[in-house]
Write a protein that holds these residues in place. Sequence first.
Motif, short mmCIF file in Angstrom:
data_model
loop_
_atom_site.label_atom_id
_atom_site.label_comp_id
_atom_site.label_asym_id
_atom_site.label_seq_id
_atom_site.Cartn_x
_atom_site.Cartn_y
_atom_site.Cartn_z
N LYS B 48 0.82 -1.21 0.00
CA LYS B 48 0.00 0.00 0.00
C LYS B 48 0.86 1.26 0.00
O LYS B 48 0.67 2.15 -0.84
CB LYS B 48 -0.90 0.01 1.25
N SER B 49 1.79 1.30 0.93
CA SER B 49 2.63 2.50 1.03
C SER B 49 3.41 2.69 -0.26
O SER B 49 3.55 3.81 -0.77
CB SER B 49 3.59 2.39 2.19
N THR B 50 3.92 1.59 -0.79
CA THR B 50 4.69 1.68 -2.02
C THR B 50 3.86 2.29 -3.13
O THR B 50 4.32 3.18 -3.85
CB THR B 50 5.19 0.27 -2.42
N ALA B 167 -2.86 10.07 1.62
CA ALA B 167 -2.60 9.94 3.04
C ALA B 167 -2.29 8.48 3.37
O ALA B 167 -3.03 7.58 3.00
CB ALA B 167 -3.81 10.42 3.83
N ASP B 168 -1.15 8.27 4.06
CA ASP B 168 -0.72 6.91 4.40
C ASP B 168 -1.00 6.66 5.87
O ASP B 168 -0.27 7.11 6.75
CB ASP B 168 0.78 6.77 4.10
N GLU B 169 -2.04 5.93 6.15
CA GLU B 169 -2.48 5.66 7.51
C GLU B 169 -2.43 6.91 8.37
O GLU B 169 -1.71 6.95 9.38
CB GLU B 169 -1.62 4.54 8.12
N PRO B 170 -3.18 7.92 8.01
CA PRO B 170 -3.09 9.20 8.73
C PRO B 170 -3.54 9.09 10.18
O PRO B 170 -3.20 9.94 10.99
CB PRO B 170 -4.01 10.11 7.93
MG LIG Z 1 2.67 1.04 4.97
#
Ligand SMILES: [Mg+2]
Lengths: 896, 228
Positions: B48-50, B167-170
């Motif tokens: 996901k982050s990637t 937004a990455d796991e905000p």
């Molecule tokens: Mg991640």
Amino acid sequence: MSIMNLLTRRTMGMNRVRTIVTIIGIILSTAMFTAVITICTSLYGALREGEIAQSGSFHIHAFSTNRETVAPALEDGRTEYAAFAKDVGYAVIGSENPNKPYLFILAADETFMREMPVHLTSGRMPENSTEVLIPDHLYMNGGVDIPLGETLTLDLGERTSAEFGSLWQNIGYQVGAEELTDTVPVRCTVVGKYARPDFEPYSAPGYTALTVMDGEPDADSAYEVFIRVKNPRKNYVGYSEEHTELYAFGSEDHSGLLQLEGVTRYGNISAAITNFAIILSVLIFAGSVCLIYSAFSISVSERTKQFGLLSSVGATHKQIRRSVLYEACALSAIGIPVGAAAGVGGIALTLYLLRGKFGDLLGSSYMSMHLAVTPACILLAAAIAFVTVLVSAWIPSVRAMRISPIEAIRQSRDIKAKESGTGRPRLAAKLFGAEGLLADKYYSRSRKKYRATIISLAMSVILFVAASGFCLYMTRSAASVDNRPGFDLYYEGVPADEFARIRSAAAAEGDEFAGYSVDFDHVMLYLPDESTTPEYRKYYSAAYGDSVMLNAYAQIRWMDDESFRELIKTNGLDEAAFFDPEHPRAIALNHASVPVYSPDTRENYVFNFLKSGVTSVSAVRVPAAPEGYEEDCVAWSGSVYGEGEITAYYSNDYARMNTLYDEMGRPKGLPTAPVIFEECEIGAMLEYMPVGAFPGSYLSLIYPVSQYRGENTDMSLFLRCGDTLGTIAALTGIMEDAGITVEQNRFFDATESARQMTSIITIIKVFSYGFITLISLISVANVFNTVTTNVALRRRDYAMLRSMGMTARGMNRMSNFECLIYGSRSLLIGLPIAVGVTYLVHLAADGAAHMSFTLPWAAMAIAVVSVFLVVFISMLYSTGKLKKDNPIDALKNENV
Amino acid sequence: MKMEILRVENLTKIYGKGENEVRALNGVSFSVEKGDFVAIVGPSGSGKSTLLHTLGGVDRPTSGKVFVNGRDVYAGNDEQIAIFRRRDVGLIYQFYNLIPVLNVRENMTLPVLLDGRKVNEERLSELLRVLDLTGREKHLPNQLSGGQQQRVSIGRALMNSPSIVLADEPTGNLDSKNSQEIVNLLKMFNREYGQTLIVITHDESIALQAKRIIAIEDGRITRDERIR
Ligand SMILES: [Mg+2]
Ligand SMILES: Nc1ncnc2c1ncn2[C@@H]1O[C@H](COP(=O)(O)OP(=O)(O)O)[C@@H](O)[C@H]1O
């Protein structure tokens, strides 16, 4: 202010210690560049000033020429001045010096008085042609004391010899073969005295008295003309090629001054000083680049995350680079001016503190070293420092930008761990427990971060050891080029029965004294290879090639017993061994420094003659020559050195005229005789020159005078003293009080020749040590910088370890073990390279003087101790700071 | 009219080499329309982050293309990509990633300042008001609570009115009250300003508040459904 600059400023403010250390690095580097440049200009200035004070500011001296002849030169716009002086004549003055019987009167014009070395010591300058200045050495050397104000009546005439006709100052006194002719009585008044002038040749027969020339130089009288050329660097070569009229009656270039004023035809006067400056600059440059570079690479690696963040919100590379540039400029703006001021100030202070010394050493009282600062020099130093800063700032920032923003934010490059190696962890764990293991893991898993620290530590070790070695070799080679005798002054021929009394009276004056019998013995030696050092053999073959002749000599001298006992005592020797009349033993002066000349080089060899442990040498005695012959040479009878027997060869005038010699230079078909060997026992060897020793290529053997069996029992008094003129006066008084007639010409003053060498050695020492200190400071700043950063970068890890329950003691253990890793790794890399670099430095110094290679052991020991000390202290400082941290803050703050 | 603002074609990202090779993204394709609110869900390590980083122009994909407003993001040079990040994307991270030496106002206006433009004071004060940060402009990040810091980073992401906010796991680092507050804010921006949003979360309740959910597993899209 743009946001990037604001950011940079704030970041610098946050990392105050790092910023300060970086500024200190810039200050130190700039200070050193400025100092090197300032000292070079000051030194050249002093040498030039000294040369002018010593010999005058002229460039060309045209010998006894006339106005007509030199007219074209006088009209040339490039001529700065032409000084005229006219030989007035010679008069017998009653000097004690048999080779200097005259007073010589020279009439000089105003320019001459101003530009030539006329240094008044008492009285005033002459104002007309009836007033004269007399030189101090008329009394010092000639023993003629004329008080100021006395009017002399002189029978002035011309020196004439039957063989050469008219003679002048450059031609020494022709004992029994010259006379004064056309003498006229002249009256003149002594109005002043002046120091022995340099324009009086050493062997001149007359003491030069100066008077004022009447009117302008006329067209046809003979004059000494001294010309100075404007802007010699540009004009001199062309000028001297054009004005051949100056050479019509012979001339002399003032090459000493021309060299210093940069006329390239004359090469470089003091290659030693130039090399010194170059090598130092290179070392400093390396040290500064290393320090500033690592300071920046640290600040960049610390800021990598910040760069990543900025980049992720859209900062371009250009903006990031500009912020790094801004940082460099901001730091330079503080560091460079302060550094330049500190450099100039430091040199000014050094010169001020050494002012007396420079006066004494660089020349006589009229020469000193002033601070020479030119804006161009400061600008140059500042520019060098700024370029260093820029380059140092640039490279790491480029490296930081090569990774993607997200990598930068995560600093993932640093996290990549490699599986660590073999047995070491177990040893680490054994010695330092779990903490040791951890430290070891840190080391092996983030070598890159450690590498910077270890490289800068190793670099510091290399710089320090090499600079110390450089200083050692420079001093040694400067000292060795200098073949100074072991005395400043001696007086020859104190009657033996008065000697002890004179010596003790003189010793109260406070300097070093020794007496030697006036008599000495010069004997040929046979030194087999087993008893000599390789350095000696190297010298011998350079000096004598493959000659079959025996060329080794010893000089046997007898020292007064009291001095001999002192010598024994200072060297911790056994007194009884040297005073047994049945069994004479000598102290051998084993050390020598000898120049060997070839057509275009002068190489100095520094060596010991004998290997340690040698207890005797063979003196070679030649049997008396047969009737009608005389001794010719002593040589091996074979075709190479060492082959056959050592044989004495005899010849006579007939043989010499008729070239009855073989290709080895030995007389052919003439009488020979085997030589007689005579053992000389050696009780001890010294490797320095005790007071009274003469330098030379021969081995000196010294016995106490009570072992002397000869007839002439007069002694010579040798001494080391600062002020030779004062000592001469004091000794004269002491000896006259003892009823001894003192002849001034029996004083031999060696200080003049020693002057320049001593000054160069002192200067090299002072500045080498100064720069070693600065380089050490740079190194310390460097190590402090890298160690503290390494610890700071691991703030989170430390916090985690503490939150997991590691105690303060455990942390200490871990950091101690890290210190050990830092220290030993950097020494492991640094010391071998340092030895290599030192050897290269040795080779460079070896060009000027051949000597054996020794390592600067003391410096190496200091380096080892300081590495651990500095690492330890830096570690203590940075972990101390971490311990104050709240672990949770640290953990929270550094999250991604 | 529906307008495509983001299109992803066959995106692949490989980390490492040889036996260490990790295929974090394996041929991902999808597109997002203007004004959409997309939640990306999936287990930890699924990529996901990637994905988000490659969309935001902060990590280059190994292959595949990202089009934002019809422009191929990675076709440009580093400078152009930086300008793209500055103007077209707003990134919000789990750990806020504020710059510690800059205060709230400076952190929020950073993308504008980097762009060399004047700060739109109206927008700033509106954002400060909406984010309930009025009066805290001069505070440094470490003087703020986690929720406040995350609101500053939202403000930073929105300051330039970017095309997409990523937004990455905000809310990953926040308690449930603060989390809901952040989600409400994001929803509000989506509703009131038509801000396109892509939000990574593994919180089911948050994902269900989005308009569309994309699920990822092992670097592939396994589910893509519109729920609103
Ligand atoms: Mg991640
Ligand atoms: N810099 C990196 N180097 C190597 N592997 C990485 C890197 N970043 C992510 N990965 C790997 O890629 C995969 C996807 O990671 P990520 O996108 O962070 O997952 P998520 O955000 O879904 O938890 C994981 O297996 C992770 O280990």
